[in-house]
Design a protein around this motif. Structure first.
Motif, PDB file in Angstrom:
ATOM      1  N   ALA A   7       6.796   2.175   1.532  1.00  0.00           N
ATOM      2  CA  ALA A   7       7.068   3.583   1.239  1.00  0.00           C
ATOM      3  C   ALA A   7       8.334   4.040   1.938  1.00  0.00           C
ATOM      4  O   ALA A   7       9.149   4.765   1.376  1.00  0.00           O
ATOM      5  N   ILE A   8       8.478   3.634   3.182  1.00  0.00           N
ATOM      6  CA  ILE A   8       9.680   4.037   3.928  1.00  0.00           C
ATOM      7  C   ILE A   8      10.924   3.397   3.327  1.00  0.00           C
ATOM      8  O   ILE A   8      11.961   4.019   3.185  1.00  0.00           O
ATOM      9  N   LEU A   9      10.777   2.114   2.944  1.00  0.00           N
ATOM     10  CA  LEU A   9      11.924   1.412   2.349  1.00  0.00           C
ATOM     11  C   LEU A   9      12.392   2.109   1.088  1.00  0.00           C
ATOM     12  O   LEU A   9      13.591   2.238   0.846  1.00  0.00           O
ATOM     13  N   ALA A  10      11.430   2.562   0.262  1.00  0.00           N
ATOM     14  CA  ALA A  10      11.797   3.208  -0.992  1.00  0.00           C
ATOM     15  C   ALA A  10      12.636   4.436  -0.744  1.00  0.00           C
ATOM     16  O   ALA A  10      13.514   4.763  -1.532  1.00  0.00           O
ATOM     17  N   GLY A  11      12.378   5.107   0.369  1.00  0.00           N
ATOM     18  CA  GLY A  11      13.120   6.322   0.664  1.00  0.00           C
ATOM     19  C   GLY A  11      14.416   6.092   1.385  1.00  0.00           C
ATOM     20  O   GLY A  11      15.186   7.007   1.594  1.00  0.00           O
ATOM     21  N   THR A  12      14.656   4.834   1.773  1.00  0.00           N
ATOM     22  CA  THR A  12      15.847   4.591   2.590  1.00  0.00           C
ATOM     23  C   THR A  12      16.772   3.536   2.031  1.00  0.00           C
ATOM     24  O   THR A  12      17.758   3.175   2.657  1.00  0.00           O
ATOM     25  N   TYR A  84      20.534  -3.576   4.914  1.00  0.00           N
ATOM     26  CA  TYR A  84      20.578  -2.999   6.248  1.00  0.00           C
ATOM     27  C   TYR A  84      19.378  -2.103   6.552  1.00  0.00           C
ATOM     28  O   TYR A  84      19.424  -1.312   7.489  1.00  0.00           O
ATOM     29  N   VAL A  85      18.328  -2.199   5.756  1.00  0.00           N
ATOM     30  CA  VAL A  85      17.132  -1.391   5.981  1.00  0.00           C
ATOM     31  C   VAL A  85      15.982  -2.252   6.494  1.00  0.00           C
ATOM     32  O   VAL A  85      15.382  -1.963   7.536  1.00  0.00           O
ATOM     33  N   PRO A  87      15.774  -5.165   8.064  1.00  0.00           N
ATOM     34  CA  PRO A  87      15.780  -5.714   9.428  1.00  0.00           C
ATOM     35  C   PRO A  87      15.265  -4.732  10.476  1.00  0.00           C
ATOM     36  O   PRO A  87      14.566  -5.124  11.415  1.00  0.00           O
ATOM     37  N   ASN A  88      15.603  -3.458  10.317  1.00  0.00           N
ATOM     38  CA  ASN A  88      15.100  -2.458  11.265  1.00  0.00           C
ATOM     39  C   ASN A  88      13.605  -2.205  11.077  1.00  0.00           C
ATOM     40  O   ASN A  88      12.866  -2.022  12.049  1.00  0.00           O
ATOM     41  N   MET A  89      13.152  -2.197   9.834  1.00  0.00           N
ATOM     42  CA  MET A  89      11.749  -1.916   9.589  1.00  0.00           C
ATOM     43  C   MET A  89      10.849  -3.030  10.122  1.00  0.00           C
ATOM     44  O   MET A  89       9.788  -2.757  10.703  1.00  0.00           O
ATOM     45  N   VAL A  90      11.253  -4.287   9.957  1.00  0.00           N
ATOM     46  CA  VAL A  90      10.403  -5.376  10.451  1.00  0.00           C
ATOM     47  C   VAL A  90      10.472  -5.496  11.965  1.00  0.00           C
ATOM     48  O   VAL A  90       9.545  -6.010  12.595  1.00  0.00           O
ATOM     49  N   THR A  91      11.554  -4.987  12.570  1.00  0.00           N
ATOM     50  CA  THR A  91      11.621  -4.935  14.033  1.00  0.00           C
ATOM     51  C   THR A  91      10.701  -3.841  14.551  1.00  0.00           C
ATOM     52  O   THR A  91       9.962  -4.027  15.526  1.00  0.00           O
ATOM     53  N   GLU A  92      10.699  -2.711  13.893  1.00  0.00           N
ATOM     54  CA  GLU A  92       9.825  -1.606  14.277  1.00  0.00           C
ATOM     55  C   GLU A  92       8.347  -1.999  14.139  1.00  0.00           C
ATOM     56  O   GLU A  92       7.520  -1.640  14.979  1.00  0.00           O
ATOM     57  N   SER A  93       8.025  -2.743  13.103  1.00  0.00           N
ATOM     58  CA  SER A  93       6.622  -3.097  12.845  1.00  0.00           C
ATOM     59  C   SER A  93       6.139  -4.254  13.715  1.00  0.00           C
ATOM     60  O   SER A  93       4.940  -4.520  13.785  1.00  0.00           O
ATOM     61  N   PHE A 110      19.842   5.676  11.777  1.00  0.00           N
ATOM     62  CA  PHE A 110      18.624   5.120  11.184  1.00  0.00           C
ATOM     63  C   PHE A 110      17.391   5.645  11.910  1.00  0.00           C
ATOM     64  O   PHE A 110      16.404   6.051  11.277  1.00  0.00           O
ATOM     65  N   ASN A 111      17.425   5.629  13.247  1.00  0.00           N
ATOM     66  CA  ASN A 111      16.287   6.146  14.011  1.00  0.00           C
ATOM     67  C   ASN A 111      16.005   7.605  13.671  1.00  0.00           C
ATOM     68  O   ASN A 111      14.849   8.006  13.489  1.00  0.00           O
ATOM     69  N   GLU A 112      17.068   8.388  13.572  1.00  0.00           N
ATOM     70  CA  GLU A 112      16.901   9.817  13.299  1.00  0.00           C
ATOM     71  C   GLU A 112      16.318  10.056  11.913  1.00  0.00           C
ATOM     72  O   GLU A 112      15.447  10.916  11.720  1.00  0.00           O
ATOM     73  N   GLU A 113      16.784   9.291  10.936  1.00  0.00           N
ATOM     74  CA  GLU A 113      16.358   9.519   9.557  1.00  0.00           C
ATOM     75  C   GLU A 113      14.995   8.917   9.247  1.00  0.00           C
ATOM     76  O   GLU A 113      14.306   9.368   8.329  1.00  0.00           O
ATOM     77  N   ASN A 114      14.589   7.900  10.010  1.00  0.00           N
ATOM     78  CA  ASN A 114      13.360   7.186   9.668  1.00  0.00           C
ATOM     79  C   ASN A 114      12.266   7.293  10.725  1.00  0.00           C
ATOM     80  O   ASN A 114      11.169   6.759  10.525  1.00  0.00           O
ATOM     81  N   GLY A 115      12.551   7.959  11.850  1.00  0.00           N
ATOM     82  CA  GLY A 115      11.544   8.109  12.885  1.00  0.00           C
ATOM     83  C   GLY A 115      11.206   6.816  13.594  1.00  0.00           C
ATOM     84  O   GLY A 115      10.120   6.677  14.173  1.00  0.00           O
TER      85      GLY A 115
END
Length: 288
Positions: A7-12, A84-85, A87-93, A110-115
């Motif tokens: 869901a986050i990826l779809a928005g970013t 560029y989306v 890599p950050n999401m799998v690091t966060e997870s 990225f942090n600001e826009e995606n929390g």
């Protein structure tokens, strides 16, 4: 979790980098700890570190660090991504331990826009932006109405515009700095048309535009080097050069994990520095 990430990826997905740089650097304490970790690498024997990275140059550089870590009994797994989306999401997870593909400005946005809660561990290298020839082969005589393609993400577009301004092609409003947009262009003597495109697509557009301002990593992936192919590049003393270093990134709270510090020490080794300097012909510049 997978549904949440999707869901986050779809928005970013429209968000694009980098970086490819940052003013962040390892503190003296962190560097000392990294060195100590490297010396006592045997304590990490049997450890596996998974790192998300873009293919060029990040994965290539990590493969040099991989050999160093192997000597300590540590396995480094490099997971390649072309965007560029993710890599950050799998690091966060927590699916990977770290990533290496972006600069600090992009990470902050990225942090600001995606929390997300991702932080830099250290600055590794800098990739100078370059102006590459398309239908036009020189900057000496720019045709009226020439089309110049630039990255369409906020941080890299500003960087591209500042490079064009440094070459006298356009003038940017005083104070716009690295937040500049096309709306900050105050003079355009050649009436150039700025075409904003996704950064990864820029090398493929060269046959259709007069020039393209391309991120260092995407230029490398296309077979270009700043030293040989670019008509102009960012000066090493420029604001952009000092700002857009590529950083090793982890989830907040993991900065001092022994495995992460061992990885940082390997990336800041003489072997990696020699590899960068001998391989990329000025398209990648080590910062350690």
């Amino acid at each position: 979790m997978k549904k949440l990430i999707s869901a986050i990826l779809a928005g970013t997905l429209a968000l694009s980098l980098a970086a490819c740089g940052s003013s962040a650097s390892s503190s003296t304490a962190a560097s000392s700890q990294a060195a100590a970790t490297a010396e006592s690498g045997g304590d990490l024997a049997g450890t596996t570190i998974r790192v998300a990275a873009s293919p060029t140059p990040h994965a290539e550089i990590l493969n040099v660090a991989k050999e160093i870590l192997a000597g300590q009994g540590v396995t480094l797994e490099v997971v390649e991504f072309s965007d560029y989306v993710q890599p950050n999401m799998v690091t966060e997870s927590g699916e990977v331990d770290a990533n290496y593909f972006q600069h600090q400005q992009y990470l902050d946005a990225f942090n600001e826009e995606n929390g997300t809660h991702l932080v830099s561990v250290g600055a590794i290298h800098y990739e100078p932006f370059g102006i590459y020839p398309g239908k036009s082969s020189s900057l000496d005589e720019i045709a009226d109405g020439a089309v110049i393609a630039v990255p369409n993400d906020t941080t890299n577009e500003a960087r591209a515009l500042q490079l064009l301004a440094a070459q006298g092609i356009i003038t940017i409003r005083d104070g716009a700095g690295l937040t500049a947009t096309v709306n900050d262009i105050t003079e355009n003597p050649h009436n150039v048309q700025i075409e904003e495109l996704e950064a990864a697509q820029l090398p493929r557009t060269l046959a259709d535009v007069d020039y393209a301002v391309i991120n260092g990593n995407y230029a490398l992936e296309a077979g270009f080097t700043a030293g040989e192919d670019a008509l102009a590049t960012e000066d090493a003393a420029s604001e952009a050069a000092q700002t857009y270093a590529n950083v090793l990134v982890v989830e907040e709270g993991r900065e001092n994990d022994p495995a992460i510090q061992a990885l940082l020490a390997a990336l800041e080794s003489q072997e990696v520095k020699d590899f960068i300097e001998q391989t990329y012909n000025g398209a990648v510049v080590p910062l350690f």
